[in-house]
Design a protein around this motif. Sequence first.
Motif, mmCIF file in Angstrom:
data_model
loop_
_atom_site.group_PDB
_atom_site.id
_atom_site.type_symbol
_atom_site.label_atom_id
_atom_site.label_comp_id
_atom_site.label_asym_id
_atom_site.label_seq_id
_atom_site.Cartn_x
_atom_site.Cartn_y
_atom_site.Cartn_z
ATOM 1 N N ALA A 208 0.834 -1.210 0.000
ATOM 2 C CA ALA A 208 0.000 0.000 0.000
ATOM 3 C C ALA A 208 0.869 1.261 0.000
ATOM 4 C CB ALA A 208 -0.928 -0.014 1.212
ATOM 5 N N GLY A 209 1.942 1.237 0.785
ATOM 6 C CA GLY A 209 2.828 2.394 0.795
ATOM 7 C C GLY A 209 3.540 2.596 -0.529
ATOM 8 N N ILE A 210 3.994 1.499 -1.146
ATOM 9 C CA ILE A 210 4.669 1.597 -2.446
ATOM 10 C C ILE A 210 3.720 2.133 -3.510
ATOM 11 C CG2 ILE A 210 5.749 0.236 -4.265
ATOM 12 C CD1 ILE A 210 6.842 -1.607 -2.088
ATOM 13 N N VAL A 211 2.479 1.647 -3.515
ATOM 14 C CA VAL A 211 1.493 2.113 -4.494
ATOM 15 C C VAL A 211 1.194 3.597 -4.292
ATOM 16 C CG1 VAL A 211 -0.908 1.858 -5.198
ATOM 17 C CG2 VAL A 211 0.500 -0.164 -4.870
ATOM 18 N N SER A 212 1.103 4.021 -3.038
ATOM 19 C CA SER A 212 0.839 5.436 -2.776
ATOM 20 C C SER A 212 1.986 6.322 -3.264
ATOM 21 C CB SER A 212 0.617 5.646 -1.277
ATOM 22 O OG SER A 212 -0.485 4.896 -0.822
ATOM 23 N N ARG A 213 3.209 5.878 -3.062
ATOM 24 C CA ARG A 213 4.362 6.663 -3.518
ATOM 25 C C ARG A 213 4.402 6.728 -5.039
ATOM 26 N NH1 ARG A 213 9.254 4.188 -0.024
ATOM 27 N NH2 ARG A 213 10.457 5.747 -1.211
ATOM 28 N N ALA A 215 1.758 6.560 -7.024
ATOM 29 C CA ALA A 215 0.663 7.441 -7.444
ATOM 30 C C ALA A 215 1.055 8.908 -7.280
ATOM 31 C CB ALA A 215 -0.580 7.120 -6.627
ATOM 32 N N SER A 216 1.752 9.226 -6.201
ATOM 33 C CA SER A 216 2.234 10.596 -6.015
ATOM 34 C C SER A 216 3.257 10.974 -7.084
ATOM 35 C CB SER A 216 2.847 10.730 -4.621
ATOM 36 O OG SER A 216 3.377 12.030 -4.427
ATOM 37 N N ALA A 217 4.122 10.012 -7.479
ATOM 38 C CA ALA A 217 5.090 10.289 -8.547
ATOM 39 C C ALA A 217 4.381 10.551 -9.870
ATOM 40 C CB ALA A 217 6.052 9.118 -8.681
ATOM 41 N N GLU A 218 3.274 9.842 -10.127
ATOM 42 C CA GLU A 218 2.507 10.108 -11.349
ATOM 43 C C GLU A 218 1.963 11.524 -11.360
ATOM 44 O OE1 GLU A 218 -0.450 7.189 -12.400
ATOM 45 O OE2 GLU A 218 0.657 5.638 -11.323
ATOM 46 N N GLU A 219 1.439 11.985 -10.245
ATOM 47 C CA GLU A 219 0.926 13.350 -10.185
ATOM 48 C C GLU A 219 2.044 14.374 -10.386
ATOM 49 O OE1 GLU A 219 -1.011 13.705 -6.475
ATOM 50 O OE2 GLU A 219 -2.621 12.279 -6.959
ATOM 51 N N THR A 220 3.226 14.101 -9.830
ATOM 52 C CA THR A 220 4.354 15.027 -10.003
ATOM 53 C C THR A 220 4.825 15.066 -11.448
ATOM 54 O OG1 THR A 220 5.037 14.562 -7.732
ATOM 55 C CG2 THR A 220 6.666 15.582 -9.172
ATOM 56 N N ALA A 221 4.795 13.919 -12.149
ATOM 57 C CA ALA A 221 5.283 13.854 -13.532
ATOM 58 C C ALA A 221 4.466 14.709 -14.477
ATOM 59 C CB ALA A 221 5.285 12.400 -14.000
ATOM 60 N N ALA A 222 3.226 15.019 -14.121
ATOM 61 C CA ALA A 222 2.377 15.811 -15.013
ATOM 62 C C ALA A 222 2.838 17.259 -15.126
ATOM 63 C CB ALA A 222 0.931 15.753 -14.531
ATOM 64 N N PHE A 223 3.730 17.706 -14.229
ATOM 65 C CA PHE A 223 4.140 19.121 -14.241
ATOM 66 C C PHE A 223 5.657 19.286 -14.349
ATOM 67 C CE2 PHE A 223 0.306 18.606 -11.674
ATOM 68 C CZ PHE A 223 -0.563 19.459 -12.342
ATOM 69 N N LEU A 224 6.402 18.265 -14.733
ATOM 70 C CA LEU A 224 7.854 18.371 -14.831
ATOM 71 C C LEU A 224 8.248 19.115 -16.114
ATOM 72 C CD1 LEU A 224 8.993 14.820 -13.656
ATOM 73 C CD2 LEU A 224 8.907 16.920 -12.332
ATOM 74 N N PRO A 225 9.298 19.890 -16.050
ATOM 75 C CA PRO A 225 9.761 20.601 -17.256
ATOM 76 C C PRO A 225 10.506 19.658 -18.205
ATOM 77 C CG PRO A 225 11.176 21.111 -15.407
ATOM 78 C CD PRO A 225 10.067 20.291 -14.854
ATOM 79 N N LEU A 290 4.510 4.751 -17.565
ATOM 80 C CA LEU A 290 5.508 3.850 -16.998
ATOM 81 C C LEU A 290 5.340 3.711 -15.485
ATOM 82 C CD1 LEU A 290 8.698 4.954 -18.994
ATOM 83 C CD2 LEU A 290 7.391 2.835 -19.271
ATOM 84 N N LEU A 291 5.077 4.816 -14.812
ATOM 85 C CA LEU A 291 4.849 4.762 -13.361
ATOM 86 C C LEU A 291 3.562 4.005 -13.040
ATOM 87 C CD1 LEU A 291 5.888 8.414 -12.426
ATOM 88 C CD2 LEU A 291 7.200 6.316 -12.082
ATOM 89 N N PHE A 292 2.523 4.179 -13.873
ATOM 90 C CA PHE A 292 1.271 3.452 -13.656
ATOM 91 C C PHE A 292 1.465 1.947 -13.850
ATOM 92 C CE2 PHE A 292 -2.736 1.744 -15.396
ATOM 93 C CZ PHE A 292 -3.553 1.971 -14.306
ATOM 94 N N ALA A 293 2.263 1.577 -14.867
ATOM 95 C CA ALA A 293 2.544 0.153 -15.087
ATOM 96 C C ALA A 293 3.323 -0.434 -13.916
ATOM 97 C CB ALA A 293 3.328 -0.022 -16.388
ATOM 98 N N ARG A 332 13.779 11.613 -9.407
ATOM 99 C CA ARG A 332 14.808 10.630 -9.745
ATOM 100 C C ARG A 332 15.293 9.891 -8.494
ATOM 101 N NH1 ARG A 332 17.814 13.791 -12.329
ATOM 102 N NH2 ARG A 332 19.352 14.263 -10.690
ATOM 103 N N GLN A 333 15.473 10.602 -7.403
ATOM 104 C CA GLN A 333 15.864 9.945 -6.145
ATOM 105 C C GLN A 333 14.758 9.021 -5.636
ATOM 106 O OE1 GLN A 333 16.879 13.054 -3.420
ATOM 107 N NE2 GLN A 333 18.739 13.684 -4.540
ATOM 108 N N GLU A 334 13.518 9.435 -5.760
ATOM 109 C CA GLU A 334 12.397 8.594 -5.322
ATOM 110 C C GLU A 334 12.327 7.299 -6.121
ATOM 111 O OE1 GLU A 334 8.861 7.589 -3.133
ATOM 112 O OE2 GLU A 334 10.554 8.935 -2.790
#
Length: 368
Positions: A208-213, A215-225, A290-293, A332-334
């Motif tokens: 559950a913790g891994i999936v939550s992390r 999902a948060s990375a997916e949300e962050t990827a939507a706004f990366l330069p 890729l993060l969703f997969a 990248r660290q995450e």
Amino acid sequence: MPHFARLPLHMDQQPDSPSDVPAPSADSGGERRHQDRRKLERVSVRGLLAVLLASFAIAIAGLALWQAARGGRALGQIRDQQAQLITDNARLRSELESQSRRIDANMTRLEELGNLAPRLSELADSLEQLRERTESAERSWANAEARYLLDIANRRLTLERDWVSALAALEAADERLQSLKDPSLNPIRRTLAAEIQDLRSISQPDIAGIVSRLASAEETAAFLPVLGAIQENYSPDRPVAGSPPGLARAWQVIRASLVGMISVRRIGEDAVELVSIEQQSVRREHLQLLLFAARLAALRADQNGYQTNLDAARLWLEKMFDPTDARVASLRQELAVLEKTPITPPLPDISQSLRQLQAHDARVRGRT
């Protein structure tokens, strides 16, 4: 008292006539009084003795009456006891007769049962044979069930890495072997108990913790330069004010357009291609996919898919996004930390019990 009144007269021997009595004198008068006193004393003693004798006789009579009354009561009790004994004797005789009749009836039944003994023996033999056949079929069925459950447990654990289902199958197989009550199966059950304990000691990862992390990375990827992205405040060169009018101005506009269409640049190793807004969205969505997969692989406990998608996401992030941005460096660290986090723990080998049971069944078939 009349008897006592006659005693003085008889003892004194009074004369029949007054002529025989001598004349009184002074000495004779005193002697007479003395004799009368003695007579009175004797009379008193005799009366006292008579009273004592009468009292004694009355006491003896009362004692005799009391003894008679006591004897009468005892005799009445004896008669009552005798009547009770007669009643009890009659009841006992009746019971003895009833018991005698029951004994006769039981003897008759025993004789009838004795005649049925051969048939009962044949029926017992038939039942024993039927029981042996039934138990043999049940034992074979239970043994086959245990072997099938052990095979299912190994398949679940090896092919699907489903250790929860494998644990349930091993426990069910142990129940089947226990129902057989066969001492020769004890070594197999000991091995099975060790395998069950190994499965129970598996530490479940924090999915559950891994999936939550992720999902948060997916949300962050939507706004990366994205590398090579056109700045939002960019605008093309406009004609300089005060340019010559007429044909000269037209030529200047055409020349500026041709220069914008054709440009000559030096391309080096660190040169970055400019990308449009659509390409930026595509690259961000590709990173999100890729993060969703990787998140789906974590939910399915697919370690290979999880590692592959995370590695591809990390490479895509390093290749297509601006490494100088703090959000890109943090993501990248995450991803590097998540790559090192296992989603499936190491699984033990539970095939030993199945091999032992198969060898046991082969030995039993060889003996038969």
